[in-house]
Design a protein around this motif. Sequence first.
Motif, short mmCIF file in Angstrom:
data_model
loop_
_atom_site.label_atom_id
_atom_site.label_comp_id
_atom_site.label_asym_id
_atom_site.label_seq_id
_atom_site.Cartn_x
_atom_site.Cartn_y
_atom_site.Cartn_z
N TYR A 1 0.84 -1.19 0.00
CA TYR A 1 0.00 0.00 0.00
C TYR A 1 0.89 1.25 0.00
O TYR A 1 1.92 1.28 0.67
N TYR B 1 0.58 5.34 0.97
CA TYR B 1 -0.18 6.40 1.61
C TYR B 1 0.67 7.66 1.56
O TYR B 1 1.87 7.60 1.34
N GLN C 1 1.15 11.49 3.91
CA GLN C 1 0.78 12.25 5.10
C GLN C 1 1.31 13.66 4.94
O GLN C 1 2.53 13.88 4.91
N LEU D 1 4.39 7.23 2.45
CA LEU D 1 4.59 6.03 3.26
C LEU D 1 4.14 4.79 2.50
O LEU D 1 3.10 4.80 1.84
N GLU E 1 -2.74 -7.20 9.13
CA GLU E 1 -1.95 -6.11 9.69
C GLU E 1 -1.04 -5.50 8.63
O GLU E 1 -0.43 -6.23 7.85
N GLN E 2 -0.94 -4.19 8.63
CA GLN E 2 -0.07 -3.48 7.69
C GLN E 2 1.09 -2.87 8.47
O GLN E 2 0.88 -2.23 9.51
N TYR E 3 2.29 -3.05 7.94
CA TYR E 3 3.50 -2.55 8.58
C TYR E 3 4.12 -1.50 7.68
O TYR E 3 4.32 -1.74 6.48
N PHE E 4 4.44 -0.36 8.27
CA PHE E 4 4.90 0.78 7.51
C PHE E 4 6.42 0.86 7.42
O PHE E 4 7.13 0.47 8.35
N GLY E 5 6.87 1.40 6.30
CA GLY E 5 8.27 1.77 6.16
C GLY E 5 8.51 3.13 6.78
O GLY E 5 7.58 3.77 7.28
N PRO E 6 9.77 3.61 6.72
CA PRO E 6 10.11 4.88 7.36
C PRO E 6 9.63 6.11 6.60
O PRO E 6 9.65 7.21 7.14
N ARG F 1 10.29 11.73 2.65
CA ARG F 1 9.81 13.11 2.79
C ARG F 1 10.11 13.84 1.48
O ARG F 1 11.27 14.02 1.11
N PHE G 1 -7.24 -1.24 14.21
CA PHE G 1 -5.82 -1.15 14.53
C PHE G 1 -5.54 0.13 15.31
O PHE G 1 -6.18 1.16 15.10
N TYR H 1 -2.13 2.47 15.89
CA TYR H 1 -0.75 2.77 15.55
C TYR H 1 -0.26 3.90 16.45
O TYR H 1 -1.01 4.81 16.79
N SER I 1 7.42 7.18 11.23
CA SER I 1 6.27 6.55 10.59
C SER I 1 5.43 5.81 11.62
O SER I 1 5.90 5.53 12.73
N PRO I 2 4.19 5.49 11.28
CA PRO I 2 3.32 4.79 12.24
C PRO I 2 3.84 3.38 12.55
O PRO I 2 4.30 2.66 11.67
N LEU J 1 2.66 -0.20 14.36
CA LEU J 1 1.50 -0.98 14.81
C LEU J 1 1.71 -1.46 16.24
O LEU J 1 2.72 -2.09 16.55
N TYR K 1 -10.09 -7.85 16.20
CA TYR K 1 -11.05 -8.20 15.17
C TYR K 1 -12.43 -8.55 15.73
O TYR K 1 -13.42 -8.48 15.02
N LEU L 1 -6.32 0.91 4.74
CA LEU L 1 -6.72 1.39 6.07
C LEU L 1 -7.32 2.78 5.94
O LEU L 1 -6.84 3.62 5.17
#
Lengths: 111, 110
Positions: free
Chosen positions: A33, A35, A37, A91, A99-104, A107, B34, B36, B43-44, B46, B51, B98
Motif C-alpha cells: 500500500y 499512503y 501524510q 509512506l 496487519e499493515q507494517y509501515f516503512g520509514p 519526505r 488497529f 498505531y 512513521s506509524p 502498529l 477483530y 486502512l
Amino acid sequence: GAGVSQSPSNKVTEKGKDVELRCDPISGHTALYWYRQSLGQGLEFLIYFQGNSAPDKSGLPSDRFSAERTGGSVSTLTIQRTQQEDSAVYLCASSSAHEQYFGPGTRLTVT
Amino acid sequence: QKEVEQNSGPLSVPEGAIASLNCTYSDRGSQSFFWYRQYSGKSPELIMFIYSNGDKEDGRFTAQLNKASQYVSLLIRDSQPSDSATYLCAVNQAGTALIFGKGTTLSVSS
C-alpha cells in the motif's frame, strides 16, 4: 527480520520535475500500500497492490501519479510534473494478512 | 464517505496513570481495527489490532471493540513519558486500504 524499506528518505525537487519513490516490502508480503501524510493531516490512501496488480487506485490524486510493482516485490511511485501541493511524507506499507507494517517514509519537498 | 473520528487532544496524563484513547467509525462493514503509535517525524508503528468484540490485552495495552456502537478504544496502563506520541486509529475491511483517524496526541508527564 528486515522491515519495509523506502528510498530515498528525503527528496527535494523543483516544481515541474518528475520524481520516483521506491518501496521494498517485507519479504513474502503479497499486499503493498502507498499512503501519504501532509503536515498536520491524516494519512491518505493512494494505491494498493496485490501481487503485481493494483485492484484499488482510487486514492491517486491526479493522473500525474502512477505506481507499479514488479516481481511481486519492489514498488515504485512516480509523480510527474511535481507541484508544491505534492509536498508530503510518502509512506509504504506491506501486509501478508490483515496487519499493515509501515516503512520509514520518503519526505518529498517541492520547491 | 467512510470516516474514523478521534479526539485530537492533547490528552495529558501523569506518569503511572491510565490513558484512555477513543475512536468511532462510520462503516458498519469494517472488520479489522488497529492502533498505531506515531512519534514526531517517524512513521506509524502498529501496537495493537483487534477483530472481535470485547477486550484484547498485550502488556500494558488493552484494545476494546464494540461493533454495535462502532467504537474502539485503547487503554494504556502505567503510562510512561515514552508513551507520549500521536495514536492513530485505523479500520478496514479485509484486503483493503486502512482508513485512518487524524490521531490523538498523548502527553505523559513525569
